[in-house]
Motif scaffolding. Structure first.
Motif, PDB file in Angstrom:
ATOM      1  N   GLY A 314       9.463  64.232  77.800  1.00  0.00           N
ATOM      2  CA  GLY A 314       9.108  64.249  76.385  1.00  0.00           C
ATOM      3  C   GLY A 314       9.297  65.611  75.750  1.00  0.00           C
ATOM      4  O   GLY A 314      10.414  66.086  75.587  1.00  0.00           O
ATOM      5  N   LEU A 315       8.170  66.276  75.412  1.00  0.00           N
ATOM      6  CA  LEU A 315       8.204  67.491  74.602  1.00  0.00           C
ATOM      7  C   LEU A 315       7.702  68.685  75.396  1.00  0.00           C
ATOM      8  O   LEU A 315       6.762  68.568  76.192  1.00  0.00           O
ATOM      9  CB  LEU A 315       7.335  67.311  73.348  1.00  0.00           C
ATOM     10  N   VAL A 316       8.342  69.849  75.160  1.00  0.00           N
ATOM     11  CA  VAL A 316       7.925  71.090  75.803  1.00  0.00           C
ATOM     12  C   VAL A 316       7.697  72.158  74.746  1.00  0.00           C
ATOM     13  O   VAL A 316       8.208  72.077  73.631  1.00  0.00           O
ATOM     14  CB  VAL A 316       8.959  71.571  76.841  1.00  0.00           C
ATOM     15  N   ASP A 317       6.952  73.187  75.143  1.00  0.00           N
ATOM     16  CA  ASP A 317       6.514  74.236  74.238  1.00  0.00           C
ATOM     17  C   ASP A 317       7.029  75.592  74.708  1.00  0.00           C
ATOM     18  O   ASP A 317       7.269  75.798  75.892  1.00  0.00           O
ATOM     19  CB  ASP A 317       4.985  74.286  74.248  1.00  0.00           C
ATOM     20  N   LYS A 318       7.153  76.500  73.754  1.00  0.00           N
ATOM     21  CA  LYS A 318       7.384  77.915  74.056  1.00  0.00           C
ATOM     22  C   LYS A 318       8.636  78.147  74.918  1.00  0.00           C
ATOM     23  O   LYS A 318       8.637  78.968  75.823  1.00  0.00           O
ATOM     24  CB  LYS A 318       6.157  78.505  74.767  1.00  0.00           C
ATOM     25  N   LEU A 319       9.716  77.434  74.631  1.00  0.00           N
ATOM     26  CA  LEU A 319      10.970  77.726  75.318  1.00  0.00           C
ATOM     27  C   LEU A 319      11.562  79.021  74.754  1.00  0.00           C
ATOM     28  O   LEU A 319      11.553  79.230  73.535  1.00  0.00           O
ATOM     29  CB  LEU A 319      11.972  76.597  75.129  1.00  0.00           C
ATOM     30  N   PRO A 320      12.102  79.891  75.598  1.00  0.00           N
ATOM     31  CA  PRO A 320      12.683  81.152  75.111  1.00  0.00           C
ATOM     32  C   PRO A 320      14.068  80.932  74.515  1.00  0.00           C
ATOM     33  O   PRO A 320      15.090  81.332  75.071  1.00  0.00           O
ATOM     34  CB  PRO A 320      12.729  82.018  76.380  1.00  0.00           C
ATOM     35  N   MET A 321      14.108  80.312  73.360  1.00  0.00           N
ATOM     36  CA  MET A 321      15.387  79.987  72.730  1.00  0.00           C
ATOM     37  C   MET A 321      16.147  81.242  72.301  1.00  0.00           C
ATOM     38  O   MET A 321      17.377  81.238  72.242  1.00  0.00           O
ATOM     39  CB  MET A 321      15.177  79.069  71.529  1.00  0.00           C
ATOM     40  N   GLY A 322      15.414  82.309  72.014  1.00  0.00           N
ATOM     41  CA  GLY A 322      16.094  83.553  71.684  1.00  0.00           C
ATOM     42  C   GLY A 322      16.925  84.046  72.846  1.00  0.00           C
ATOM     43  O   GLY A 322      18.082  84.466  72.678  1.00  0.00           O
ATOM     44  N   ALA A 323      16.363  84.000  74.046  1.00  0.00           N
ATOM     45  CA  ALA A 323      17.113  84.397  75.238  1.00  0.00           C
ATOM     46  C   ALA A 323      18.270  83.447  75.482  1.00  0.00           C
ATOM     47  O   ALA A 323      19.386  83.870  75.807  1.00  0.00           O
ATOM     48  CB  ALA A 323      16.176  84.422  76.455  1.00  0.00           C
TER      49      ALA A 323
END
Length: 397
Positions: A314-323
């Motif tokens: 389902g859903l996840v939080d706080k992925l380091p999308m900037g990296a």
């Protein structure tokens, strides 16, 4: 027949249920000789995947003998008496996804596609024994199973190879191989693999098959780490090692060429982020714990690849999308496109390049399945992989 039934969170029971019947012309009925408990079954056991219903038959790793075929299947495709291993994904063979060999994205095999579309936009293929969102199909932890589109999925097997060498062609060997293939490995590459469970063991060996120079395996269970070292991997223990610092040091501060998350939604860890994920997951604010996925993104070299064969629901939080964006990473994911891999990997087994039975720690009769689930989930008795025998009883075992 006997079958392992989901009766609620952490509650598996073996019941007598009606034998399956041919429902569609391209169906077949398989008398199951071996079936397995998979790590992804534990997500159902622990209650993290929605749309399970009480009494659902579990299991998606199974093989056996064809005992009945529908009128739409020609004898040159499949006939009574054929020994087969059945892929966990169900594919029609005719849609655009199947024609593109994206077998786990079949457009026609999920009769409950509308449920999956609400969560995912579009539905993947139907899966055996894995929620009503993905078809509501009865699974293979039973004495018999109905196999839809049986002229597409099942792989015929020679009679001289024991079940234990080929049953994992149903899922975990192809899944580990596709996870390694998704790493875009070049000769000599370094691959970091999070998790040393059954799929990861095949992923580690597949990385070496595909030319990796080094594999660094990460876990904390001693027997699993030892099994990874036996395959030639270097190992890290996330209970005692700082994983990101260690990977920097082991790669000359460059990072692994590819990082593979073979853990998925129930990852373990330490520190504030792990506590954050556990709290949000328990409150059903976040469905999955992406501890490993975060580490894989942060650890991977610039321009590298993150492969995700681990199951997310389902859903996840706080992925380091900037990296992820700034390091120009590529992520490759997916349920396994089984029909790409089953035949070629069978050839590797026949040539003696690998004996998949190395991963088996326990063989149990089907009525011991509830205890098997607890043992596998809690990593008791040095359990690495359980094969269930549907026609044996506890007394016989």
């Amino acid at each position: 027949m006997k079958a392992v039934c989901w009766m609620g969170k952490e509650k598996m029971q073996v019941h007598d249920v009606p034998d399956p019947k041919i429902l569609n012309p391209r169906d077949a009925i398989v008398r199951i000789t071996s079936t397995c408990i998979c790590g992804s079954d534990l997500h159902l056991y622990d209650g993290f995947i929605p749309t399970m219903e009480q009494g659902d038959i579990m299991g998606h790793e199974f093989m056996g003998e064809i005992v009945e075929v529908g009128p739409g299947i020609s004898k040159d495709k499949l006939k009574v008496g054929d020994r087969v291993v059945v892929p966990f994904t169900i594919a029609c063979g005719n849609c655009q996804s199947c024609k593109d060999q994206l077998w786990s994205c079949c457009d026609n095999s999920n009769p409950n596609a509308w449920i999956a579309e609400k969560m995912m936009g579009y539905s993947p293929s139907g899966l055996f024994g894995y929620t009503h969102m993905l078809g509501g199909y009865s699974g293979g932890q039973a004495q018999y199973a109905r196999v839809p589109y049986a002229d597409v999925g099942p792989l015929k097997l020679p009679s001289d190879i024991p079940d234990e060498k080929v049953v994992f062609l149903s899922d975990i060997f192809p899944t580990g191989y596709m996870g390694a293939e998704n790493c875009n490995i070049r000769p000599g590459d370094t691959v970091a693999v999070w998790g040393c469970g059954p799929v990861a063991q095949f992923a580690i060996r597949s990385c070496f098959m595909l030319g990796a120079g080094r594999v660094i395996a990460i876990d904390r269970i001693p027997e699993r780490l030892a099994m990874a070292r036996a395959a030639g991997a270097e190992t890290l223990n996330f209970d005692t090692d700082n994983i990101l610092d260690a990977l920097h040091d082991m790669t000359g501060n460059r990072g692994p060429d590819a990082c593979m998350d073979v853990v998925g939604l129930e990852a373990s860890g330490h520190g504030m982020m792990y506590a954050y994920d556990r709290a949000k997951q328990m409150a059903r604010i976040e469905t999955d714990r992406p501890i490993v996925l975060r580490q894989a993104i942060l650890a991977c070299k610039k321009g590298g690849t993150v492969s995700v064969p681990g199951v997310y629901g389902g859903l996840v939080d706080k992925l380091p999308m900037g990296a992820f964006m700034n390091k120009a990473l590529t992520m490759k994911t997916g349920q396994t496109h089984m029909m790409r891999y089953m035949g070629p990997l069978l050839e590797r087994i026949q040539k003696g390049e690998i004996d998949p039975s190395f991963v088996i720690s326990h063989k149990l009769p089907i009525d011991a399945a509830p205890e098997g689930y607890r043992m596998f989930r809690d990593k008791q008795d040095r359990c690495t992989k359980i094969v269930l025998k549907p026609w044996e009883t506890s007394a016989a075992a």
